[in-house]
Design a protein around this motif. Structure first.
Motif, mmCIF file in Angstrom:
data_model
loop_
_atom_site.group_PDB
_atom_site.id
_atom_site.type_symbol
_atom_site.label_atom_id
_atom_site.label_comp_id
_atom_site.label_asym_id
_atom_site.label_seq_id
_atom_site.Cartn_x
_atom_site.Cartn_y
_atom_site.Cartn_z
ATOM 1 N N PHE A 165 0.813 -1.213 0.000
ATOM 2 C CA PHE A 165 0.000 0.000 0.000
ATOM 3 C C PHE A 165 0.848 1.265 0.000
ATOM 4 N N TYR A 166 1.887 1.279 0.794
ATOM 5 C CA TYR A 166 2.680 2.508 0.929
ATOM 6 C C TYR A 166 3.710 2.695 -0.183
ATOM 7 N N SER A 167 3.742 1.812 -1.176
ATOM 8 C CA SER A 167 4.736 1.944 -2.245
ATOM 9 C C SER A 167 4.120 2.105 -3.630
ATOM 10 N N HIS A 168 2.859 1.730 -3.839
ATOM 11 C CA HIS A 168 2.283 1.841 -5.186
ATOM 12 C C HIS A 168 1.620 3.202 -5.368
ATOM 13 N N PHE A 169 1.141 3.448 -6.593
ATOM 14 C CA PHE A 169 0.552 4.745 -6.924
ATOM 15 C C PHE A 169 -0.973 4.652 -7.051
ATOM 16 N N GLY A 170 -1.562 3.705 -6.377
ATOM 17 C CA GLY A 170 -3.010 3.580 -6.383
ATOM 18 C C GLY A 170 -3.499 2.289 -6.988
ATOM 19 N N ILE A 171 -2.763 1.766 -7.958
ATOM 20 C CA ILE A 171 -3.087 0.473 -8.544
ATOM 21 C C ILE A 171 -1.831 -0.385 -8.529
ATOM 22 N N SER A 172 -2.021 -1.690 -8.559
ATOM 23 C CA SER A 172 -0.898 -2.621 -8.514
ATOM 24 C C SER A 172 -0.983 -3.552 -9.716
ATOM 25 N N PRO A 173 -0.259 -3.249 -10.807
ATOM 26 C CA PRO A 173 -0.299 -4.129 -11.986
ATOM 27 C C PRO A 173 0.057 -5.575 -11.636
ATOM 28 N N ARG A 174 1.004 -5.745 -10.730
ATOM 29 C CA ARG A 174 1.387 -7.096 -10.341
ATOM 30 C C ARG A 174 0.216 -7.804 -9.667
ATOM 31 N N GLY A 175 -0.477 -7.096 -8.787
ATOM 32 C CA GLY A 175 -1.618 -7.694 -8.102
ATOM 33 C C GLY A 175 -2.751 -8.012 -9.066
ATOM 34 N N ILE A 176 -3.008 -7.118 -10.028
ATOM 35 C CA ILE A 176 -4.078 -7.358 -11.003
ATOM 36 C C ILE A 176 -3.753 -8.573 -11.861
ATOM 37 N N ALA A 177 -2.508 -8.654 -12.334
ATOM 38 C CA ALA A 177 -2.103 -9.795 -13.160
ATOM 39 C C ALA A 177 -2.227 -11.100 -12.380
ATOM 40 N N SER A 178 -1.824 -11.074 -11.117
ATOM 41 C CA SER A 178 -1.919 -12.269 -10.286
ATOM 42 C C SER A 178 -3.377 -12.675 -10.085
ATOM 43 N N ALA A 179 -4.268 -11.695 -9.865
ATOM 44 C CA ALA A 179 -5.687 -11.998 -9.659
ATOM 45 C C ALA A 179 -6.307 -12.589 -10.915
ATOM 46 N N ILE A 180 -5.972 -12.021 -12.076
ATOM 47 C CA ILE A 180 -6.505 -12.560 -13.339
ATOM 48 C C ILE A 180 -6.038 -13.993 -13.546
ATOM 49 N N ARG A 181 -4.775 -14.252 -13.243
ATOM 50 C CA ARG A 181 -4.241 -15.609 -13.405
ATOM 51 C C ARG A 181 -4.974 -16.597 -12.493
ATOM 52 N N ILE A 182 -5.235 -16.187 -11.242
ATOM 53 C CA ILE A 182 -5.947 -17.064 -10.308
ATOM 54 C C ILE A 182 -7.382 -17.299 -10.774
ATOM 55 N N ASN A 183 -8.051 -16.235 -11.248
ATOM 56 C CA ASN A 183 -9.439 -16.379 -11.704
ATOM 57 C C ASN A 183 -9.542 -17.340 -12.880
ATOM 58 N N LEU A 184 -8.611 -17.203 -13.844
ATOM 59 C CA LEU A 184 -8.630 -18.084 -15.012
ATOM 60 C C LEU A 184 -8.320 -19.520 -14.611
ATOM 61 N N ARG A 185 -7.394 -19.686 -13.680
ATOM 62 C CA ARG A 185 -7.035 -21.032 -13.242
ATOM 63 C C ARG A 185 -8.202 -21.708 -12.525
ATOM 64 N N GLU A 186 -9.016 -20.913 -11.842
ATOM 65 C CA GLU A 186 -10.152 -21.471 -11.118
ATOM 66 C C GLU A 186 -11.411 -21.557 -11.966
ATOM 67 N N GLY A 187 -11.280 -21.287 -13.273
ATOM 68 C CA GLY A 187 -12.402 -21.470 -14.190
ATOM 69 C C GLY A 187 -13.377 -20.323 -14.242
ATOM 70 N N ARG A 188 -12.989 -19.152 -13.726
ATOM 71 C CA ARG A 188 -13.867 -17.985 -13.777
ATOM 72 C C ARG A 188 -13.387 -17.028 -14.847
#
Length: 729
Positions: free
Chosen positions: A158-181
């Protein structure tokens, strides 16, 4: 003049072509001779080296390569120009978003509706409704453990990003696709700033004219379409531009919903732990932070063990991120957070719902203000009612039974002290069998038949025939009531008839004093339901609620005045001392004479000491009451009182299935006993306000004619006047 004597300085060109490095002209060499030739030779050599080699024919491969290079240069050129345009557009959008941000203080409390805090008769909080807001907290004023738990759980960068976290978004998309969503379904990879943007609904305030309700508005705010995610990212970066990191965290901590109607961490801390968010321990901080993922599921008031397990996961995250030492983490795991006494008891769920429904809607169920209601609830008595009912169901009702019960305890003035609307006592918003269930009253209605007779001048010693009776009801034909045991006792006094809950004498008396008079007395005592028109009125064929019936019995106890049951004592806005409204119930007009009420209480005391209500008798307190069982045993009642409290118990099935082996003299009387024993713990015994008039030798009583005929009696007005003036036949 002649300049032959002067030596001319060498020209620049001469120096340039001078021999040697930085030396003067070469000796014996002409300035324009060999030097120039050499220079010319070097120039010619350079010219020959720079001339391009003759081009070879490209061929198909060469043309293809050249075309690909051209396409690449074209695409690259367009891409960086387009990227520049997009960056400029985003920068302008972020700048505009930041410029529209209101002051920090305006972002902290965004509730569309207010809260209702309910206090018991001692002034202690026992229930909350609406959206509770405990007050503003900041990232600097809350416990450091709470701040660290939130960051560790929701956004460790939280204290290092500029409001969004591309790494976090990419990780979430990867998890969603892996779980069939879908890529945007499930995990969102949102930062705390993005979650704050969502809590603020991207700056769109709630407008009741545009939305059906707040739920629909919040549902729209939580949508995760691609366009909304883009808007969310821009708004998040606008937040980062307009506010500091700690200010964003402050907004988040005040806006987050944390279950049980708590908005913000201060309200949640007060709700669950009875303390400020500034004072929470690591274990409590972890439990609060754990609510963010699913407030309703992990609310400790819903499932404490589940909430503690979730908190354990948060504690380990805090340890991994160096917010807690291993020793601190182990201590937090070994000593998980516990609910405060008020939150754990959750007393008065049914009572609180009833109070909410009894007040003005704009100040209770749909209030936009923070409201404080002082009530009549006694939490000790509430626990007594819950424990008493539970004891009977655990020990005397077979496991798996779906039978239900309800209990109401009140004072003689109608102040409700405890209410249980069903076997599940820790509920909110559930069907309340004490106030909402209309059920036939059975013999519990009979005291109003006898109250009418006593008011008209009859006494306990007046006699009536308990013999077979048939009444011809117009439109229905002949009707022959029967006693519960199908036996007849001949001539009995009114006291004996009530004591044994005899049906035929009750019908004879009701017919004798007039059904209209019975209906009026019952209605005046507070039974507002439609009362039966025929003679079955005397046997409780009408329907009523438990709270109505208990309130009517309270009128008997207080000397014969009507009672309106109430739970609201005072309603005021939070922070104000002057109430907006006061109690809406209490003692009303007189219904029967005090002497008649005292005589009726004595007759009802006989029901407990010698009659059908024997199981309700208390060891140290005088009690009076009446059993009630409807036809086919679909409803069973016991309602009674001591000098201090009135209590009513109903038992039955929600679907009207007949009870098996249960009458009002059985389990309901036993529940009443268990409840009232607990209610009277520490209460000094007081005698009931009852009287037993002496029976004169020439008491006329009821004189019955032949079987099937109605009792003959003196005119009720004449009899009343004779009794008032002491005139005897």
């Amino acid at each position: 003049m002649s300049d032959s004597g002067r030596r001319k300085p060498p020209l620049v060109a001469d120096r340039r072509f001078a021999g040697g490095k930085g030396k003067g002209p070469a000796k014996g060499k002409s300035k324009t001779g060999a030097g120039r030739k050499a220079s010319a030779g070097r120039g010619a050599s350079k010219s020959r080296r720079r001339s391009p080699a003759p081009r070879r024919p490209r061929g198909p491969l060469g043309y293809l390569t050249a075309f690909i290079r051209w396409i690449f240069r074209l695409v690259f050129g367009m891409a960086w120009r387009l990227s520049l345009v997009i960056v400029l557009i985003i920068a302008l959008a972020v700048a505009y978003s930041a410029s529209t941000m209101p002051p920090l203080e305006a972002q902290l409390d965004g509730r569309a509706r207010g809260s209702v805090t309910m206090l018991d008769r001692e002034g202690q909080v026992f229930a909350w409704r609406g959206d509770q807001f405990g007050g503003v907290v900041t990232a600097e004023t809350v416990s450091p453990h709470l701040k660290n738990a939130i960051v560790a759980t929701e956004d460790k960068r939280f204290y290092s990003h500029f409001g969004i976290s591309p790494r976090g978004i990419a990780s979430a998309i990867r998890i969603n696709l892996r779980e069939g969503r879908g890529p945007l379904s499930g995990h969102g990879g949102s930062t705390i700033t993005q979650q704050t943007a969502k809590l603020l609904c991207l700056g769109d305030p709630y407008d009741p004219d545009l939305w059906d309700n707040e739920t629909a508005y919040e549902s729209d705010c939580r949508q995760t379409t691609l366009w909304r995610k883009i808007r969310e990212a821009i708004y998040a970066m606008g937040l980062e531009t307009a506010y500091s990191k700690d200010e964003i965290l402050t907004i988040y901590m005040n806006r987050a919903f944390l279950g049980a109607g708590a908005r913000g961490f201060e309200a949640a801390s007060q709700r669950y732990f009875g303390k400020s968010a500034a004072d929470v321990t690591p274990a409590e901080a972890a439990m609060l932070a754990g609510l963010l993922v699913a407030p309703t599921r992990y609310a400790p008031t819903a499932d404490l063990a589940r909430s503690q397990n979730r908190a354990g996961v948060i504690v380990r995250l805090m340890e991994e991120q160096d917010y807690l030492t291993a020793a601190q983490a182990d201590a937090a795991i070994a000593n998980p957070a516990e609910l405060s006494e008020a939150a754990e008891a959750k007393a008065g769920g049914y009572f609180a719902d009833w109070v909410m429904s009894s007040g003005p809607e704009y100040l209770t169920r749909k209030t936009t203000e923070d409201v404080v209601i002082r009530t009549t609830l006694d939490q000790r008595l509430q626990k007594a009612a819950e424990d008493g009912m539970k004891a009977i169901f655990e020990n005397k009702v077979k496991e798996g039974s779906k039978a239900q019960a309800a209990v109401v305890v009140m004072s003689a003035d109608g102040a409700v002290r405890a209410m249980v609307g069903g076997r599940r006592t820790k509920v909110s918003g559930a069907f309340n069998r004490a106030t909402q269930a209309l059920r036939q009253t059975g013999s519990a209605f009979k005291p109003f038949v006898y109250a009418t007779a006593l008011e008209l001048g009859y006494h306990w010693y007046d006699t009536v025939e308990d013999t077979p009776l048939t009444i011809n009801i117009p439109g229905s034909g002949p009707w022959s009531p029967d006693n519960y045991d199908r036996k007849f006792r001949g001539t009995v006094t009114m006291a004996q008839a009530l004591q044994g809950s005899l049906n035929i004498p009750a019908v004879r008396i009701a017919e004798s004093v007039g059904l209209e008079n019975v209906r009026k007395i019952a209605a005046d005592f507070g039974i507002q339901s439609d009362l039966a028109q025929g003679p079955a009125l005397a046997l409780g064929a009408s329907e009523s609620t438990l709270i109505e019936m208990t309130g009517a019995y309270a009128g008997i106890l207080n000397g014969g005045s009507s009672v309106t049951p109430y739970g609201l004592v005072e309603l005021r806005l939070q922070g104000q001392s002057e109430p907006l409204m006061d109690a809406t119930g209490g003692i009303g007009e007189r219904v029967i004479r005090e002497a008649a009420a005292r005589e009726l209480i004595w007759m009802m005391n006989n029901v407990v000491t010698q009659g059908t209500g024997g199981r309700a008798a208390l060891p140290n307190h005088q009690a009076a009451g009446k059993t009630g069982t409807t036809s086919a045993a679909r409803d069973a009642w016991f309602i009674g009182f001591t000098a201090d409290y009135v209590a009513g118990v109903w038992m039955g099935y929600d679907d009207n299935t007949p009870l098996t082996g249960v009458t009002g003299s059985g389990l309901p009387a036993e529940i009443w006993h268990e409840v009232m024993v607990r209610v009277h713990e520490g209460v000094e015994p007081r005698p009931l306000p009852m009287a037993r008039p002496e029976r004169p030798a020439d008491a006329p009583g009821f004189t019955n004619g032949n079987q099937g005929q109605q009792p003959q009696r003196q005119d009720p007005i004449e009899r009343l006047l004779r009794n008032l003036f002491g005139i005897r036949n």
